[in-house]
Design a protein around this motif. Sequence first.
Motif, PDB file in Angstrom:
ATOM      1  N   PRO A 161       0.873  -1.100   0.157  1.00  0.00           N
ATOM      2  CA  PRO A 161      -0.091   0.043  -0.147  1.00  0.00           C
ATOM      3  C   PRO A 161       0.817   1.341  -0.084  1.00  0.00           C
TER       4      PRO A 161
ATOM      5  N   ALA B  94       0.983   3.935  -2.870  1.00  0.00           N
ATOM      6  CA  ALA B  94       0.616   5.421  -2.837  1.00  0.00           C
ATOM      7  C   ALA B  94       1.719   6.329  -3.111  1.00  0.00           C
TER       8      ALA B  94
ATOM      9  N   ALA C 198      -3.302   3.388   1.406  1.00  0.00           N
ATOM     10  CA  ALA C 198      -4.846   3.168   1.327  1.00  0.00           C
ATOM     11  C   ALA C 198      -5.109   2.555   2.842  1.00  0.00           C
TER      12      ALA C 198
ATOM     13  N   GLU D  40     -10.197   1.897  -1.186  1.00  0.00           N
ATOM     14  CA  GLU D  40      -9.227   3.008  -1.622  1.00  0.00           C
ATOM     15  C   GLU D  40      -7.820   2.422  -2.356  1.00  0.00           C
ATOM     16  N   LYS D  41      -7.776   1.313  -1.811  1.00  0.00           N
ATOM     17  CA  LYS D  41      -6.338   0.528  -2.762  1.00  0.00           C
ATOM     18  C   LYS D  41      -6.807   0.435  -4.203  1.00  0.00           C
TER      19      LYS D  41
ATOM     20  N   TYR E 297      -7.068  11.984   1.198  1.00  0.00           N
ATOM     21  CA  TYR E 297      -8.315  11.479   0.527  1.00  0.00           C
ATOM     22  C   TYR E 297      -8.492  12.596  -0.608  1.00  0.00           C
TER      23      TYR E 297
END
Length: 590
Positions: free
Chosen positions: A92, A96, A501, A506-507, A564
Motif C-alpha cells: 500500500p 500510494a 490506503a 481505496e487501494k 483523501y
Amino acid sequence: MKKLLDLMSEEFAKAFASCGYDGKYAKVSISNRPDLCEYQCNGAMAAAKEYKKAPFMIADEIVSYIKESGNTEMFSMIEMVKPGFINLVLSPAFLAGYAEQMAADAKLGYERSDATKRIVIDYGGPNVAKPLHVGHLRSAVIGESLKRIFRFAGDTVTADVHLGDWGLQMGLIIEQLRCEKPDLVYFDENYQGEYPSEAPFTISELEKIYPAASEKSKKDEAFKDQAHTATLKLQEGYPAYRALWHHILNVSVADLKKNYENLNVSFDVWKGESDADPYIPDMINGFLEKGLAHESQGALVIDVATEEDTKEIPPCIVRKSDGAALYATSDLATIIQREQDYHPDQILYVADNRQSMHFTQVFRAAKKAGLCDQTELTFQGFGTMNGKDGRPFKTREGGVMRLENLIASINDAVYAKIMDNRTLPEDEARQVASIVGLSALKYGDLSNQASKDYVFDIDRFSSFEGNTGPYILYTIVRIKSILNKYHGLGKDESGAVIGAAHSKSEKDLMLELSKFNAVMESAFEETAPHKICSYIYDLANAFNSFYHGTKIMSEENETVQKSYIRLLELTKSVLETCIDVLGFSAPERM
C-alpha cells in the motif's frame, strides 16, 4: 514515469538474472485471479522447459532471492504457488507513492517510449452544399479522438477535413442555379464587371439545390451534359463559375464549421479535392514517363496487385476513358501536396470500412510511384452505426437523419432525465443537457471498437447509470461537489500527499489510477479510443465504491482527510484528461 508493471518486471528481471535465468521470463501481469492476488509472474512455467527444471523450483528461487535481497518494499505479499506461479500483492505504501508521483506530474505519469512524429490525419470528408448527416458522425468522432490522443502523446498533428469540393457536383449546382435564377450576372457571358462579394443563395437554398440537380440529372440527359460542360469550364478557370464556386465554398464551410463545433470537432486545415487538382497533370505525366501507368479499356491504370495477395486487387484507375479524374487521382495528388506542405512521417485516413479496397489501391500506387517513400500511409476503417433493427440508422420515415437533428434528439433525451430529477433550473438544465448529450453521443460511439458495427440506442446512451458518457460525467461532477464542499469550509490540501490506503476500496482506486499511462500508451499505439472508454468506466466504478465506503468529509484525522482530497484531485484529473482526448467535457453540476 515508468509503468507500474514495468517497474515490477524490472525487479523480477534482476532476480531471474541473479538466479541464472533469462530475464525474458520476468514479465509481471495483472492477476487473472484477483481473489488470490493483484499481480502474477508466470515466467517460471515457461522457463522450466528451457532449463529442464520443475517450475516450482525456479519460482521458489526467485521468491527467495527477492525476499533475501531486501527488495520487498514493493510488495506486501510475494509467494510461490505450485506448480510454479508467483503471486503478488503490491505494498500500500509503494502504491500510494506511485499515485503521488502521478499527482505531481504534468502528464499524470504518461511517458512516451519512442520518438514523436509529424502526422496528417484525414477525417470528416464532407461534401460542400450538403448538410452533415449521421453517416458523417463516426469519421468526425473517431478522427477527433485520434487527433487528441496523438497530440497527448507528443506528436505534431495536422487535421485536414478534406472537403468534397470539386467535380460534377459543382457543375450540377451551377446548372440548377441557372435554371432557378437565370438573371444572375454569373450567367451573362457579356458581363465584364466585378462579381458580387455576397453569395446569391443561403445555406438552406443551397442544400435544396444539389438534391434537385442530382435528381434532374438522372432523368434529363441534356441537363447532365450541361452540368459536365459547366464542370469543365469551372476546372479550366472560367471566372464566373469560379466566383460561384467560391460562394458555394464559403457558405458551405461556414455551416460545416458550425455543425462540427456543436460536435466539439475542429480541423487545422480546410483543404479539399480542388487543392489537389493542380498537381494532377504533372503526376499523370510522371506515371506515364516511368512506365507505371498503362491504358486498359480506354482508362489509364496502375497495376497494384502482388503475388502475395490472397484476394484480387484490381488496378488503380487514375484517369477515366473520357479524361476525367477520379477519387483515386485526387487522393494520390493530395499525397503529393501533403508531402510538400507538411513532410509527414504518417498520413492516417479515417473512413468507412467499405473504402478499404480504395485505400489499398491508392497506398500501393503511391508507394510504387515513389510519391511518399518515407511516409507511412495508414487506413483506420470504421463500422456502421445501426439502428435497433440492426440496419444502418435512419429516421422514422426511412431517410438519412441530419446530424444536427441527431444531436438535438439525444440532448432532448438527456434534458428530460435531468428535469425528471428536478436538480437544476430549466435554463441551466438545457445548457447541461448539451454537454452531457455530447458525452452520450461520443462515448456511445467510441466505447465500441472502431472497426465494428454498433447499435445506436438513445435510451441506453443517455442513461446516467451503466457504461455511458453521462455516468462518467456524473462521477466527475460528484468529485467536483466534494472538493467544492471541502474548499467551501476554508480548508485546503496544501502539503498533502497521498498516503497508504486505509481500505480495500481505496487501494482498488489507486490500482486503477496506476494503469493510466499503460492505457494511454495502448490507445495510442493501437489507435483504439475504446480502450480509454473501458478504462474510465472501471475507474469511475472504483471511485464510486471508494466514495460509498468512505466518510470523506466527516473524517476527523486532518492528515488522512487531506490524503483523501489529494486522491480525489488525482482521480478528477485522470478522468478529465481521458474525456478530453475522447472529445467531450464535464459540467460543474448535473
